[in-house]
Scaffold this motif. Structure first.
Motif, short mmCIF file in Angstrom:
data_model
loop_
_atom_site.label_atom_id
_atom_site.label_comp_id
_atom_site.label_asym_id
_atom_site.label_seq_id
_atom_site.Cartn_x
_atom_site.Cartn_y
_atom_site.Cartn_z
N VAL A 112 12.27 -4.92 17.62
CA VAL A 112 12.24 -3.54 17.16
C VAL A 112 10.86 -2.96 17.01
CG1 VAL A 112 14.25 -3.83 15.30
CG2 VAL A 112 11.83 -4.39 14.66
N GLY A 113 10.73 -1.69 17.08
CA GLY A 113 9.47 -1.02 17.26
C GLY A 113 8.56 -0.92 15.95
N ASN A 114 9.23 -1.02 15.11
CA ASN A 114 8.42 -0.50 13.54
C ASN A 114 8.09 -1.88 12.66
OD1 ASN A 114 11.18 -0.11 13.06
ND2 ASN A 114 10.78 0.23 11.27
N ALA A 115 6.93 -1.61 12.24
CA ALA A 115 6.68 -2.80 11.11
C ALA A 115 7.33 -2.98 10.06
CB ALA A 115 5.18 -2.37 10.69
N PRO A 116 7.52 -4.19 9.44
CA PRO A 116 8.38 -4.57 8.37
C PRO A 116 8.14 -3.87 7.03
CG PRO A 116 7.18 -6.36 8.71
CD PRO A 116 6.65 -5.37 9.62
N SER A 117 9.12 -3.87 6.13
CA SER A 117 8.78 -3.46 4.74
C SER A 117 7.95 -4.41 4.13
CB SER A 117 10.30 -3.33 4.15
OG SER A 117 10.00 -3.35 2.73
N ARG A 118 6.96 -4.12 3.27
CA ARG A 118 6.17 -5.18 2.60
C ARG A 118 6.75 -6.06 1.65
NH1 ARG A 118 0.84 -3.77 2.70
NH2 ARG A 118 0.35 -1.74 3.28
N GLY A 146 8.61 1.41 -1.82
CA GLY A 146 7.96 2.62 -2.24
C GLY A 146 8.74 3.26 -3.39
N VAL A 147 8.98 4.55 -3.03
CA VAL A 147 9.70 5.08 -4.34
C VAL A 147 11.22 5.26 -4.21
CG1 VAL A 147 7.75 6.73 -4.61
CG2 VAL A 147 9.62 7.45 -3.01
N GLY A 148 11.82 4.55 -3.16
CA GLY A 148 13.20 4.37 -2.76
C GLY A 148 13.75 5.74 -2.14
N ALA A 149 13.00 6.07 -1.17
CA ALA A 149 13.35 7.57 -0.74
C ALA A 149 14.78 7.32 0.06
CB ALA A 149 12.30 7.93 0.44
N PRO A 150 15.58 8.55 0.31
CA PRO A 150 16.61 8.29 1.20
C PRO A 150 16.34 7.87 2.67
CG PRO A 150 16.72 10.35 -0.09
CD PRO A 150 15.43 9.76 -0.22
N ILE A 151 17.11 7.46 3.41
CA ILE A 151 17.10 6.91 4.95
C ILE A 151 16.59 8.36 5.45
CG2 ILE A 151 18.01 5.74 6.83
CD1 ILE A 151 19.81 4.46 5.04
N GLY A 152 15.53 8.35 6.24
CA GLY A 152 15.16 9.33 7.17
C GLY A 152 15.66 9.57 8.43
N LEU A 189 17.00 -1.99 3.17
CA LEU A 189 17.54 -0.93 2.26
C LEU A 189 18.18 -1.43 1.26
CD1 LEU A 189 19.71 0.89 4.98
CD2 LEU A 189 17.52 1.53 4.14
N ARG A 190 18.32 -0.92 0.20
CA ARG A 190 19.30 -1.24 -1.07
C ARG A 190 20.25 -0.35 -1.44
NH1 ARG A 190 17.72 1.38 -5.93
NH2 ARG A 190 15.84 2.78 -5.74
N GLN A 191 21.37 -0.92 -1.89
CA GLN A 191 22.61 0.08 -2.07
C GLN A 191 22.53 0.53 -3.52
OE1 GLN A 191 26.48 -2.01 -0.90
NE2 GLN A 191 27.51 -0.33 -2.18
N VAL A 192 22.89 2.01 -3.55
CA VAL A 192 22.50 2.68 -4.79
C VAL A 192 24.02 3.35 -5.12
CG1 VAL A 192 20.00 3.02 -4.53
CG2 VAL A 192 21.70 4.61 -3.58
#
Length: 226
Positions: free
Chosen positions: A31-37, A135-141, A149-152
């Protein structure tokens, strides 16, 4: 998921299935992007995290379909910040150039599946039922390709997306790759045309990766998540 490093999606999945069989269920998905913290902590705690691969709606970029250079990645940084050679069955390639020049960063999901990898149809995946776990739990961009992800909410079965391939994270979960090496056109074609068994795949993957380069590990790259 979509075309990458000059291979179309069906060819990538077939290659990952060979890797999975040769690795007793283990495969690396680049994958091209860095992982979540949060990933490093989740990996150390061995908390179960499912992986859902969904085919992208947009067409693959021209640079991914026909890159000017293709590289193979030979090492990865585990959940404890230790740089290790990729397993003998693993083969992760990517385009060799980015907008700023030679590509020196790439990442991979370390996945496990005890079932063959194949594109499934008809299993809905509703992105609106999830939020980013960090982060602030933003919607998927719209531009997000890989995310923790976490299910809400309860998923809606009426959605444009599908869960096409499913597995579980394992090992370091979502790792940074290191030590790229450029591939020749002949080697790229050999990978694409491979039709051997598991032992032959391991022999090919080992030969393609070659020996890791002897280089010092910089202080900034010793830890995965700083």
């Amino acid at each position: 998921m979509q075309a990458e490093a000059g291979q179309m999606l069906d060819a990538i999945i077939a290659r990952k299935e060979r890797e999975r069989r040769a690795g007793d269920g283990l495969f690396f998905w680049g994958v091209g992007n860095a992982p979540s913290r949060a990933i490093s902590a989740l990996a150390r705690m061995r908390l179960p995290v499912p992986v859902i691969f969904s085919k992208m709606k947009s067409k693959p970029k021209a640079v991914d379909v026909a890159p000017t250079r293709t590289v193979v990645w030979r090492q990865y940084i585990d959940e404890n910040g230790i740089e290790r050679p990729l397993p003998e069955s693993a083969l992760v390639t990517s385009r060799g150039d980015s907008a700023g020049g030679a590509k020196n960063r790439h990442y991979a999901l370390m996945c496990f599946s005890d079932a063959p990898l194949k594109v499934q149809r008809g299993i809905p995946f509703d992105p609106s039922a999830f939020r980013n776990a960090g982060g602030v739990g933003a919607p998927i961009g719209a531009s997000q390709v890989t995310a923790l992800l976490r299910q809400v909410n309860e998923p809606n079965s009426s959605t444009d997306y599908e869960a096409n391939v499913m597995a579980w994270l394992t090992g370091g979960y979502w790792v940074k790759l290191a030590d790229p090496s450029e591939l020749t056109r002949d080697v790229i074609e050999e990978i694409a045309e491979f039709e051997g068994n598991e032992e032959e795949w391991i022999a090919l993957a080992t030969r393609v990766r070659g020996s890791p380069s002897q280089r010092p590990v910089s202080q900034s790259s010793e830890r995965l998540l700083l």
